[in-house]
Write a protein that holds these residues in place. Structure first.
Motif, short mmCIF file in Angstrom:
data_model
loop_
_atom_site.label_atom_id
_atom_site.label_comp_id
_atom_site.label_asym_id
_atom_site.label_seq_id
_atom_site.Cartn_x
_atom_site.Cartn_y
_atom_site.Cartn_z
N ASP A 92 20.11 -0.59 -38.59
CA ASP A 92 19.80 -1.84 -39.29
C ASP A 92 19.72 -2.98 -38.27
O ASP A 92 20.59 -3.84 -38.17
CB ASP A 92 20.88 -2.12 -40.34
CG ASP A 92 20.53 -3.34 -41.19
OD1 ASP A 92 19.36 -3.79 -41.11
OD2 ASP A 92 21.40 -3.83 -41.92
N THR A 93 18.63 -2.93 -37.51
CA THR A 93 18.39 -3.96 -36.51
C THR A 93 16.88 -4.07 -36.34
O THR A 93 16.12 -3.54 -37.15
CB THR A 93 19.09 -3.62 -35.18
OG1 THR A 93 18.88 -4.67 -34.24
CG2 THR A 93 18.58 -2.32 -34.59
N THR A 94 16.42 -4.73 -35.30
CA THR A 94 14.98 -4.90 -35.09
C THR A 94 14.37 -3.62 -34.53
O THR A 94 15.06 -2.69 -34.11
CB THR A 94 14.72 -6.04 -34.10
OG1 THR A 94 15.28 -5.67 -32.82
CG2 THR A 94 15.32 -7.34 -34.58
N VAL A 95 13.04 -3.62 -34.51
CA VAL A 95 12.31 -2.51 -33.88
C VAL A 95 12.72 -2.39 -32.42
O VAL A 95 13.01 -1.30 -31.92
CB VAL A 95 10.79 -2.73 -34.03
CG1 VAL A 95 10.02 -1.77 -33.12
CG2 VAL A 95 10.37 -2.55 -35.48
N PHE A 96 12.75 -3.53 -31.71
CA PHE A 96 13.15 -3.52 -30.30
C PHE A 96 14.55 -2.95 -30.16
O PHE A 96 14.80 -2.10 -29.29
CB PHE A 96 13.11 -4.94 -29.73
CG PHE A 96 13.35 -5.01 -28.25
CD1 PHE A 96 12.30 -5.11 -27.35
CD2 PHE A 96 14.65 -4.98 -27.73
CE1 PHE A 96 12.53 -5.16 -25.98
CE2 PHE A 96 14.89 -5.03 -26.37
CZ PHE A 96 13.83 -5.12 -25.49
N GLY A 97 15.48 -3.38 -31.00
CA GLY A 97 16.85 -2.90 -30.93
C GLY A 97 16.96 -1.42 -31.16
O GLY A 97 17.78 -0.74 -30.51
N ASN A 98 16.16 -0.86 -32.06
CA ASN A 98 16.18 0.57 -32.32
C ASN A 98 15.69 1.37 -31.12
O ASN A 98 16.31 2.34 -30.70
CB ASN A 98 15.33 0.90 -33.55
CG ASN A 98 16.13 0.87 -34.83
OD1 ASN A 98 16.84 1.83 -35.15
ND2 ASN A 98 16.02 -0.22 -35.56
N VAL A 99 14.57 0.93 -30.55
CA VAL A 99 14.01 1.66 -29.41
C VAL A 99 14.94 1.56 -28.19
O VAL A 99 15.04 2.49 -27.39
CB VAL A 99 12.60 1.14 -29.07
CG1 VAL A 99 12.03 1.86 -27.85
CG2 VAL A 99 11.67 1.32 -30.27
N ALA A 100 15.67 0.46 -28.10
CA ALA A 100 16.58 0.26 -26.97
C ALA A 100 17.91 0.97 -27.14
O ALA A 100 18.66 1.12 -26.16
CB ALA A 100 16.84 -1.24 -26.78
N SER A 101 18.23 1.43 -28.34
CA SER A 101 19.59 1.92 -28.62
C SER A 101 20.01 3.09 -27.74
O SER A 101 21.14 3.12 -27.23
CB SER A 101 19.70 2.30 -30.10
OG SER A 101 18.76 3.31 -30.43
#
Length: 363
Positions: A92-101
């Motif tokens: 439950d975060t941004t697209v950028f945050g998901n790809v960076a996780s």
């Protein structure tokens, strides 16, 4: 080529049932292996066992020659993998945050994270979505984010578990096209479970067909498609006509096989009196009018009656009774040009070279 991932004597038992029983399988570095089979065949369970999401009941998994759980820690092994499921399972975060996780979990921070994430966003066509909340994404957009997240960590092995099954056809086609390109660029070792035979043929270097937790056949796509080892595999890969007959005559390169009262010429090996299975792909059957002007050198020409016509999108499936059941695919144009309809008499032809022979003694 050496296997990057290998399983030996692998069995997975749950609730008293044997879900997977694979004596041995090796995945070559850089290849894409698709695992196909009906529901309940064990595709997902095999992926879970190979990735250690589910601990195998017996057997061992070797990664780069070292036994997982003995010579190398399970956690260390799993950090070298990535997995994409049918459901994207985004944070439950941004697209950028998901790809960076995945990068952040591995201790990568700062400019390197931005560089890698932005490259993957561009690669999967989702750069304009970088600041969007994952909650607002469509199914196709969410799966693109899931794939970008997986490739961002440069996995040594990528597992795909029915990743496109929930998508509509145009979205699915677009994502498969992009994935095909990315796999060609990265040479990432990939294991994919899918129900879609055409998807497997398109993306894979090899295909494994599973039935009842076992691998019935594993080989190059062309071999599995055209030379199935048994009737189950033949049916699953689209051999719509499967006939059992007896070898009546053996010639230098061909056999004459008696099916009911019909003699069918095939290219293959056999012995007089031997029972064999003949497999014919529907696209290799040509329909014409009986006694028409069309001439053919094909010996296998049989008169029959159309029993059923089933629309299949861009083509129609035509079921013919000609002393034995036979299935042909015809285009919509051919259906109209020949005025084909149920009850009409037709001539059905197929070449001896278009028949795959399975010897019953080898089943």
């Amino acid at each position: 080529m050496k296997s990057i991932l290998e399983a030996k004597n692998l069995k997975t038992i749950r609730w008293g049932s044997l879900l997977v029983d694979v004596p041995g399988i090796g995945i070559l570095e850089g290849e894409t292996l698709s695992i196909i089979g009906p529901n309940g065949a064990g595709k997902t369970t095999l992926l879970q066992a190979l990735s250690f999401l589910m601990k195998p009941s017996t057997g061992e998994i070797l990664f780069r020659g070292k036994t997982v759980g003995a010579e190398q820690r399970i956690l260390d092994y799993r950090r070298r993998l990535a997995m994409v499921f049918q459901e994207p399972l985004l944070f439950d975060t941004t697209v950028f945050g998901n790809v960076a996780s995945g990068l952040k979990i591995r201790g990568i921070v700062g400019a390197e994270v931005r560089r890698v994430v932005e490259a993957q966003l561009e690669r999967f066509g989702i750069a304009p979505l970088r600041d969007r909340s994952a909650r607002t994404l469509s199914g196709g957009e969410a799966q693109r984010v899931s794939l970008a997240r997986a490739f961002a960590i440069s996995p040594e092995v990528l597992f795909l578990d029915e990743p496109f099954a929930a998508l509509d056809p145009p979205t699915r086609e677009a994502i498969v096209t992009d994935l095909e390109k990315v796999l060609a660029e990265t040479k990432t070792t990939t294991i994919m479970a899918t129900h879609d035979r055409n998807e497997a043929l398109r993306l894979s270097n090899r295909i494994a067909v599973m039935e009842g937790g076992r691998i019935a056949q594993i080989d190059r796509p062309a071999v599995v498609l055209n030379q199935p080892v048994d009737e189950f595999v033949a049916s699953f890969v689209g051999m719509e006509t499967i006939l059992t007959g007896e070898v009546r005559e053996v010639n230098e390169t061909t056999l004459i096989v008696l099916v009911n009262e019909s003699e069918i010429e095939v290219v293959g090996r056999g012995k007089p009196g031997e029972r064999v299975v003949l497999c014919i792909r529907p696209e290799n059957v040509i329909l014409t009018f009986p006694g028409g002007s069309d001439k053919t050198s094909t010996r296998n020409v049989f008169q029959g009656r159309i029993m059923k016509i089933i629309p299949m999108g861009l083509f129609h499936k035509v079921e013919i009774a000609c002393g034995f059941p036979l299935v042909a695919y015809v285009t919509m144009q051919a259906l109209a040009d020949l005025a084909l309809r149920e009850g009409v008499e037709v001539a059905a032809a197929f070449k001896a070279t278009a028949i795959h022979v399975i010897r019953k003694s080898s089943l």
